[in-house]
Design an enzyme around this catalytic site. Structure first.
Site, PDB file in Angstrom:
ATOM      1  N   SER A  19       0.815  -1.228   0.000  1.00 57.25           N
ATOM      2  CA  SER A  19       0.000   0.000   0.000  1.00 57.25           C
ATOM      3  C   SER A  19       0.844   1.271   0.000  1.00 57.25           C
ATOM      4  CB  SER A  19      -0.921   0.014   1.226  1.00 57.25           C
ATOM      5  OG  SER A  19      -1.578   1.269   1.301  1.00 57.25           O
ATOM      6  N   SER A  21      -0.524   4.145   0.821  1.00 58.30           N
ATOM      7  CA  SER A  21      -1.187   5.105   1.715  1.00 58.30           C
ATOM      8  C   SER A  21      -0.294   5.601   2.860  1.00 58.30           C
ATOM      9  CB  SER A  21      -2.477   4.505   2.267  1.00 58.30           C
ATOM     10  OG  SER A  21      -3.408   4.390   1.215  1.00 58.30           O
ATOM     11  N   LYS A  70     -13.161  -3.697   1.490  1.00 59.85           N
ATOM     12  CA  LYS A  70     -14.069  -2.571   1.231  1.00 59.85           C
ATOM     13  C   LYS A  70     -15.557  -2.947   1.274  1.00 59.85           C
ATOM     14  CE  LYS A  70     -10.931   0.227  -1.552  1.00 59.85           C
ATOM     15  NZ  LYS A  70     -10.818   1.082  -2.731  1.00 59.85           N
ATOM     16  N   ASN A  91     -14.273   2.829   2.116  1.00 63.90           N
ATOM     17  CA  ASN A  91     -12.802   2.893   2.060  1.00 63.90           C
ATOM     18  C   ASN A  91     -12.221   3.769   3.169  1.00 63.90           C
ATOM     19  OD1 ASN A  91     -13.239   5.524   1.114  1.00 63.90           O
ATOM     20  ND2 ASN A  91     -11.466   5.446  -0.233  1.00 63.90           N
ATOM     21  N   ASP A 107     -13.571   7.221  -2.758  1.00 65.85           N
ATOM     22  CA  ASP A 107     -13.040   6.844  -4.075  1.00 65.85           C
ATOM     23  C   ASP A 107     -13.710   7.621  -5.213  1.00 65.85           C
ATOM     24  OD1 ASP A 107     -11.115   5.013  -3.234  1.00 65.85           O
ATOM     25  OD2 ASP A 107     -12.522   3.343  -3.206  1.00 65.85           O
ATOM     26  N   GLY A 132     -16.654  -4.113 -11.073  1.00 68.52           N
ATOM     27  CA  GLY A 132     -16.301  -4.444  -9.687  1.00 68.52           C
ATOM     28  C   GLY A 132     -16.483  -3.237  -8.775  1.00 68.52           C
ATOM     29  N   TYR A 220      -2.422   1.672 -11.614  1.00 67.12           N
ATOM     30  CA  TYR A 220      -1.250   2.561 -11.575  1.00 67.12           C
ATOM     31  C   TYR A 220       0.082   1.822 -11.479  1.00 67.12           C
ATOM     32  CZ  TYR A 220      -2.027   2.106  -6.525  1.00 67.12           C
ATOM     33  OH  TYR A 220      -2.229   1.608  -5.271  1.00 67.12           O
ATOM     34  N   GLY A 241      -3.814   6.213 -13.056  1.00 66.11           N
ATOM     35  CA  GLY A 241      -4.517   5.797 -11.846  1.00 66.11           C
ATOM     36  C   GLY A 241      -3.993   6.396 -10.553  1.00 66.11           C
TER      37      GLY A 241
HETATM   38  P1  ATR Z   1     -12.138  -3.937  -8.021  1.00 63.44           P
HETATM   39  O1  ATR Z   1     -12.836  -3.969  -6.708  1.00 63.44           O
HETATM   40  O2  ATR Z   1     -10.740  -3.384  -7.956  1.00 63.44           O
HETATM   41  O3  ATR Z   1     -12.952  -3.288  -9.087  1.00 63.44           O
HETATM   42  P2  ATR Z   1     -12.917  -6.605  -8.744  1.00 63.44           P
HETATM   43  O4  ATR Z   1     -14.165  -6.406  -7.952  1.00 63.44           O
HETATM   44  O5  ATR Z   1     -12.178  -7.884  -8.586  1.00 63.44           O
HETATM   45  O6  ATR Z   1     -11.874  -5.469  -8.426  1.00 63.44           O
HETATM   46  O7  ATR Z   1     -13.267  -6.359 -10.281  1.00 63.44           O
HETATM   47  C1  ATR Z   1     -12.370  -6.632 -11.287  1.00 63.44           C
HETATM   48  C2  ATR Z   1     -12.970  -6.269 -12.662  1.00 63.44           C
HETATM   49  O8  ATR Z   1     -11.994  -6.650 -13.649  1.00 63.44           O
HETATM   50  C3  ATR Z   1     -14.247  -7.025 -12.979  1.00 63.44           C
HETATM   51  O9  ATR Z   1     -15.084  -6.188 -13.764  1.00 63.44           O
HETATM   52  C4  ATR Z   1     -13.718  -8.194 -13.829  1.00 63.44           C
HETATM   53  O10 ATR Z   1     -14.666  -8.727 -14.733  1.00 63.44           O
HETATM   54  P3  ATR Z   1     -15.611  -9.993 -14.336  1.00 63.44           P
HETATM   55  O11 ATR Z   1     -16.768  -9.410 -13.584  1.00 63.44           O
HETATM   56  O12 ATR Z   1     -15.986 -10.583 -15.631  1.00 63.44           O
HETATM   57  O13 ATR Z   1     -14.761 -10.913 -13.490  1.00 63.44           O
HETATM   58  C5  ATR Z   1     -12.627  -7.512 -14.586  1.00 63.44           C
HETATM   59  N1  ATR Z   1     -11.663  -8.496 -15.129  1.00 63.44           N
HETATM   60  C6  ATR Z   1     -10.696  -9.154 -14.456  1.00 63.44           C
HETATM   61  N2  ATR Z   1     -10.023  -9.984 -15.290  1.00 63.44           N
HETATM   62  C7  ATR Z   1     -10.603  -9.854 -16.524  1.00 63.44           C
HETATM   63  C8  ATR Z   1     -10.361 -10.435 -17.805  1.00 63.44           C
HETATM   64  N3  ATR Z   1      -9.377 -11.333 -18.012  1.00 63.44           N
HETATM   65  N4  ATR Z   1     -11.140 -10.038 -18.850  1.00 63.44           N
HETATM   66  C9  ATR Z   1     -12.132  -9.135 -18.670  1.00 63.44           C
HETATM   67  N5  ATR Z   1     -12.406  -8.551 -17.477  1.00 63.44           N
HETATM   68  C10 ATR Z   1     -11.659  -8.893 -16.428  1.00 63.44           C
END
Ligand code: ATR
Length: 276
Positions: A19, A21, A70, A91, A107, A132, A220, A241
């Site tokens: 981190s 932070s 989170k 957060n 955020d 996500g 980032y 980022g």
């Molecule tokens: P965060 O909280 O940082 O947003 P997350 O909740 O794990 O992290 O979300 C990751 C995002 O990256 C999701 O939208 C994920 O898509 P899925 O819902 O289909 O899993 C996306 N992501 C991760 N790997 C991917 C890949 N190989 N191709 C397309 N989308 C991907």
């Protein structure tokens, strides 16, 4: 759990060693001559609730939460503000004199503070990749910024459906249709982990995106992702980022220490040195 004596705030994650932070808040504490430390606390998800109960007695005024806390933190708060509840994630936590935990989410503010000054004309259409936790904060901010068309593209249809329920004003788009969605957009934001060090690249042709569009990545590491590199090459303005990370810390620091700090080039350089 060990918490350094001078700690008045901390980031909680699992893991947490990466981190930035502590470096970020540490800079402002020194800048404002505040005799306090900002610690990094590795806490397993199962222990989050108990940990939040003991930290106020150890002198902490609040904490930041990072992965994977989170979302699970929502259930650990004594109170939750509207932003955290709309985004569905916490957060930033502030402890009151009774040791009660109040949760918010900075955020969306961080994204907006970083992006709004970079948008030229009145922006109307944005395309967001990912559904996500980070995407939720970005969508919330885009709505605040006055975007009238927010397309959200995601690989998994299930998550796309969930995010459409949480934010009924978005237009869900399948992963296969991501390039067609770029037409007429003034902003493209990647909130997926694609392009991050150690993750697969984001496969996306930008040829349908108007050159006036701003391209932002919330990844980032690396600072200039392949998406931003490709966008810069085409002549787009880009936003990395790190800006969102720096700006999301501003309201948290103010909540705990009563001073609104500023994001400067010197701060950015200081935090960047922690990435090397
Ligand atoms: P965060 O909280 O940082 O947003 P997350 O909740 O794990 O992290 O979300 C990751 C995002 O990256 C999701 O939208 C994920 O898509 P899925 O819902 O289909 O899993 C996306 N992501 C991760 N790997 C991917 C890949 N190989 N191709 C397309 N989308 C991907």
């Amino acid at each position: 759990m060990e918490v350094e004596a001078q700690a008045k705030a901390a980031v909680i994650g699992w893991p947490v060693s990466h981190s930035l932070s502590p470096r970020l808040h540490g800079y402002w504490l020194a800048e404002h001559g505040i005799d306090a430390r900002y610690a990094a606390l590795p806490v397993e998800p199962e222990r989050l609730s108990d940990t939040l109960k003991i930290l106020p007695a150890m002198g902490l005024r609040g904490v930041n939460l990072t992965l994977p806390h989170k979302e699970i933190a929502l259930a650990c708060m004594d109170s939750l503000d509207a932003i955290a509840s709309d985004i569905g994630a916490v957060n930033t936590v502030t402890f009151d004199a009774q040791g009660k935990a109040h949760g918010t989410n900075t955020d969306a503010y961080g994204f907006q503070a970083h992006i709004a000054p970079l948008l030229k004309a009145k922006a109307r259409k944005a395309v967001v990749l990912g559904a996500g936790g980070a995407s939720r904060a970005v969508i919330y901010a885009l709505r605040q910024m006055g975007f009238t068309q927010i397309m959200v593209v995601n690989r998994s249809p299930k998550r796309l459906e969930q995010i459409s329920l949480a934010f009924p004003f978005i237009e869900p788009v399948s992963w296969q249709s991501r390039e067609a969605a770029l037409e007429g957009a003034q902003l493209l934001v990647n909130t997926t982990s694609l392009g991050m060090k150690g993750e697969p690249p984001l496969e996306l042709s930008l040829s349908g995106l108007p050159i006036v569009a701003l391209v932002a990545d919330i990844v980032y590491v690396p600072l200039e992702t392949p998406l931003l590199q490709a966008a810069r090459k085409r002549g787009h303005r880009v936003a990395d980022g790190l800006g969102m990370l720096l700006h999301q810390a501003v309201p948290a620091f103010e909540l705990w220490f009563g001073i609104r700090p500023t994001v400067t080039e010197a701060l950015r350089e200081h935090v960047l040195a922690g990435l090397q």
